[in-house]
Design a protein around this motif. Structure first.
Motif, PDB file in Angstrom:
ATOM      1  N   CYS A 125       0.827  -1.209   0.000  1.00 36.81           N
ATOM      2  CA  CYS A 125       0.000   0.000   0.000  1.00 36.81           C
ATOM      3  C   CYS A 125       0.864   1.263   0.000  1.00 36.81           C
ATOM      4  CB  CYS A 125      -0.937   0.001   1.204  1.00 36.81           C
ATOM      5  SG  CYS A 125      -2.222  -1.275   1.142  1.00 36.81           S
ATOM      6  N   CYS A 130       1.905   1.848  -3.501  1.00 43.84           N
ATOM      7  CA  CYS A 130       0.749   2.334  -4.270  1.00 43.84           C
ATOM      8  C   CYS A 130       0.522   3.819  -4.029  1.00 43.84           C
ATOM      9  CB  CYS A 130      -0.503   1.555  -3.889  1.00 43.84           C
ATOM     10  SG  CYS A 130      -0.541  -0.143  -4.508  1.00 43.84           S
ATOM     11  N   ILE A 162       0.665   6.949  -6.604  1.00 48.01           N
ATOM     12  CA  ILE A 162      -0.470   7.866  -6.739  1.00 48.01           C
ATOM     13  C   ILE A 162      -0.010   9.309  -6.532  1.00 48.01           C
ATOM     14  CG2 ILE A 162      -2.586   8.641  -5.572  1.00 48.01           C
ATOM     15  CD1 ILE A 162      -3.340   5.690  -5.263  1.00 48.01           C
ATOM     16  N   THR A 214      -8.928   8.316 -10.958  1.00 46.24           N
ATOM     17  CA  THR A 214      -8.024   7.976 -12.070  1.00 46.24           C
ATOM     18  C   THR A 214      -8.572   8.479 -13.391  1.00 46.24           C
ATOM     19  OG1 THR A 214      -7.202   6.006 -10.926  1.00 46.24           O
ATOM     20  CG2 THR A 214      -6.946   6.070 -13.322  1.00 46.24           C
ATOM     21  N   ALA A 265      -6.509   7.694  -0.588  1.00 37.47           N
ATOM     22  CA  ALA A 265      -5.329   6.860  -0.341  1.00 37.47           C
ATOM     23  C   ALA A 265      -4.590   7.279   0.926  1.00 37.47           C
ATOM     24  CB  ALA A 265      -4.392   6.917  -1.546  1.00 37.47           C
ATOM     25  N   ASN A 278      -2.156   5.167 -12.116  1.00 40.71           N
ATOM     26  CA  ASN A 278      -3.186   5.328 -11.088  1.00 40.71           C
ATOM     27  C   ASN A 278      -4.219   4.207 -11.125  1.00 40.71           C
ATOM     28  OD1 ASN A 278      -2.138   7.724 -10.009  1.00 40.71           O
ATOM     29  ND2 ASN A 278      -3.205   8.982 -11.507  1.00 40.71           N
ATOM     30  N   CYS A 314      -2.722   1.147  -9.299  1.00 40.55           N
ATOM     31  CA  CYS A 314      -2.667   1.366  -7.849  1.00 40.55           C
ATOM     32  C   CYS A 314      -4.065   1.341  -7.227  1.00 40.55           C
ATOM     33  CB  CYS A 314      -1.992   2.698  -7.548  1.00 40.55           C
ATOM     34  SG  CYS A 314      -0.244   2.732  -7.987  1.00 40.55           S
ATOM     35  N   SER A 315      -5.063   1.816  -7.960  1.00 41.16           N
ATOM     36  CA  SER A 315      -6.435   1.809  -7.448  1.00 41.16           C
ATOM     37  C   SER A 315      -6.932   0.398  -7.186  1.00 41.16           C
ATOM     38  CB  SER A 315      -7.370   2.513  -8.443  1.00 41.16           C
ATOM     39  OG  SER A 315      -7.005   3.862  -8.613  1.00 41.16           O
ATOM     40  N   LEU A 331      -4.912  -2.210  -6.455  1.00 41.21           N
ATOM     41  CA  LEU A 331      -4.069  -2.883  -5.460  1.00 41.21           C
ATOM     42  C   LEU A 331      -4.252  -2.329  -4.045  1.00 41.21           C
ATOM     43  CD1 LEU A 331      -0.731  -3.200  -7.475  1.00 41.21           C
ATOM     44  CD2 LEU A 331      -2.226  -5.076  -6.772  1.00 41.21           C
ATOM     45  N   LEU A 332      -4.611  -1.059  -3.921  1.00 39.30           N
ATOM     46  CA  LEU A 332      -4.709  -0.429  -2.607  1.00 39.30           C
ATOM     47  C   LEU A 332      -5.957  -0.921  -1.864  1.00 39.30           C
ATOM     48  CD1 LEU A 332      -3.113   1.710  -0.991  1.00 39.30           C
ATOM     49  CD2 LEU A 332      -4.652   3.431  -1.917  1.00 39.30           C
TER      50      LEU A 332
END
Length: 444
Positions: free
Chosen positions: A23, A26, A30, A97, A135, A193, A196-197, A199-200
């Motif tokens: 995280c 990520c 971001i 994103t 985030a 982005n 990461c969206s 995975l977070l």
């Protein structure tokens, strides 16, 4: 049986710690693809000012666009809280994103300055708000003892992203022009982005944070008001540094390319400084380090930037100031968690963001007006003084925290079973600012 349960608990804890670092990466990416991309506006701004790209556009209008992108990210914080509550973290992040990428793409078709207000300003700002605010409130849920370090590493993404995008935008504009540079940014932000969206992940079920979008009760706490004032005054300085250094470089006779390098060096300082500040915060105290770094930035502005008339000195200043100029954004989440706790953090952070709309919108226009009427010296002194005022605010917050800790210890010793922390803090708040609490040397 007990050994098996203990082993299982240990495995779950280690798994959580490992995913906490996922995280962290990520959030770093971001930040790189929101704050980092946004800092590249300084390069576009310098190009538009030099080439007079839009007929009739004034310096003030260009300055407002840059401030608007950050202010709208903060203004939308209540909407972000509602979206997180109703749709969940992944959907909220993906919406951000799309907005960021659409903003970059539509900016490439702008043929009038008002279009940039809607795209580079408002649309990008809304997307950044959905991504950054969501985030940033998630990451502290994964850490306790290394919270500041994790957030420092994550916030360094703004510096690394700014370094890459400042240099990339400068080279792109020179080689392909601003339109295709914007389109390249649209693709890069969509891919980074978006990944990461997905995975977070949050830990809302465990932490059970307050999800109220508007919790005006936060404005009734001395600690929250001091954090707001810290952010308010330091943003007036931070935004000016972020957007004005490339233009200042050309004003003293340097080339546009050298100006973009100066902007990149400021972001390199951010990238290197924020993890170091985070590490020191965990070791020496989060409020202590935030106070010292904010004051140090003011000293750098007055001692190095004011006499900086050559490329070499300006590079030194950009690197030095970069390590501490973003202290508020690198430290605000762990500092706020320190004074309000994890459960109140999302609501408190959202309410802290709202008042910062004003300084982020008007900081650069104020600086440009000072430059136009009295030259860059007045703007440089203004920036330095704002950071010093912010450091004073943090000294007051440190005093409040020390008094709060002492009060809680006293009540613990008295063994009051029905002790109410909130009522006690409000009742005792009148006597929290004393020479003793201001001068006591301890980890806070």
């Amino acid at each position: 049986m007990k050994n098996s349960e203990s082993h299982q608990l240990t495995s779950l804890l280690l798994s959580a710690i490992r995913y906490g670092w996922v995280c962290t990466v990520c959030l770093l990416l971001i930040n790189a693809n929101t704050w980092g991309v946004n800092s590249a506006w300084a390069i576009f701004l310098n190009h538009y000012l030099s080439e007079k790209s839009f007929a009739g556009a004034t310096h003030l209008e260009y300055a407002l666009i840059g401030g608007l992108s950050i202010s709208q990210a903060l203004l939308i914080s209540p909407v972000v809280a509602i979206a997180n509550d109703r749709f969940g973290t992944p959907i909220t992040l993906l919406l951000g994103t799309l907005l960021v990428s659409i903003a970059m793409l539509t900016s490439s078709f702008a043929d009038q300055v008002w279009i940039l207000f809607l795209t580079q300003g408002a649309c990008f700002g809304y997307g950044m708000g959905f991504l950054y605010i969501t985030a940033s409130a998630i990451l502290p849920q994964w850490f306790s003892t290394r919270r500041s370090l994790a957030l420092g590493i994550a916030s360094s993404g703004a510096g690394f992203g700014g370094l890459a995008y400042n240099l990339g935008a400068g080279a792109g504009i020179e080689s392909f022009g601003p339109k295709w540079t914007y389109r390249a940014l649209a693709i890069a932000t969509l891919v980074a982005n978006g990944a990461c969206s997905l995975l977070l992940k949050d830990r809302n079920k465990t932490v059970q944070p307050n999800t109220r979008a508007f919790d005006v009760r936060e404005f009734g706490h001395i600690s929250v008001l001091l954090v707001i004032w810290w952010g308010f005054v330091t943003e007036l300085g931070y935004i000016v540094l972020l957007y004005s250094l490339p233009n200042y470089a050309t004003s003293i006779g340097l080339t546009a390319q050298q100006g973009s390098v100066v902007g990149a060096m400021l972001n390199l300082g951010l990238a290197v400084g924020r993890p170091a500040v985070g590490y020191m915060s965990d070791r020496l105290g989060r409020i202590n380090v935030a106070t010292a770094m904010t004051g140090l930035c003011g000293i750098f502005c007055l001692a190095i930037w004011v006499p900086a008339k050559t490329y070499a000195v300006l590079i030194i200043f950009a690197l030095a100031a970069g390590t501490v100029t973003g202290t508020f954004w690198g430290c605000v989440v762990p500092v706020t968690a320190e004074v309000v706790g994890l459960r109140r953090l999302p609501a408190a952070f959202g309410m802290i963001c709202l008042p910062l709309v004003l300084p982020t919108t008007f900081a650069e226009p104020i600086a440009l007006q000072l430059v136009a009427t009295r030259g860059y010296l007045s703007s440089q002194i203004f920036v330095g003084c704002m950071f010093l005022v912010g450091a004073v605010s943090m000294m007051a917050l440190r005093s409040w925290k020390l008094f709060d800790l002492e009060s809680k210890d006293a009540h613990e010793r008295e063994r009051h079973a029905a002790y109410d922390v909130e009522r006690h803090s409000q009742r005792a708040s009148k006597a929290w600012l004393t020479p003793k609490t201001l001068l006591t040397l301890t980890k806070v």
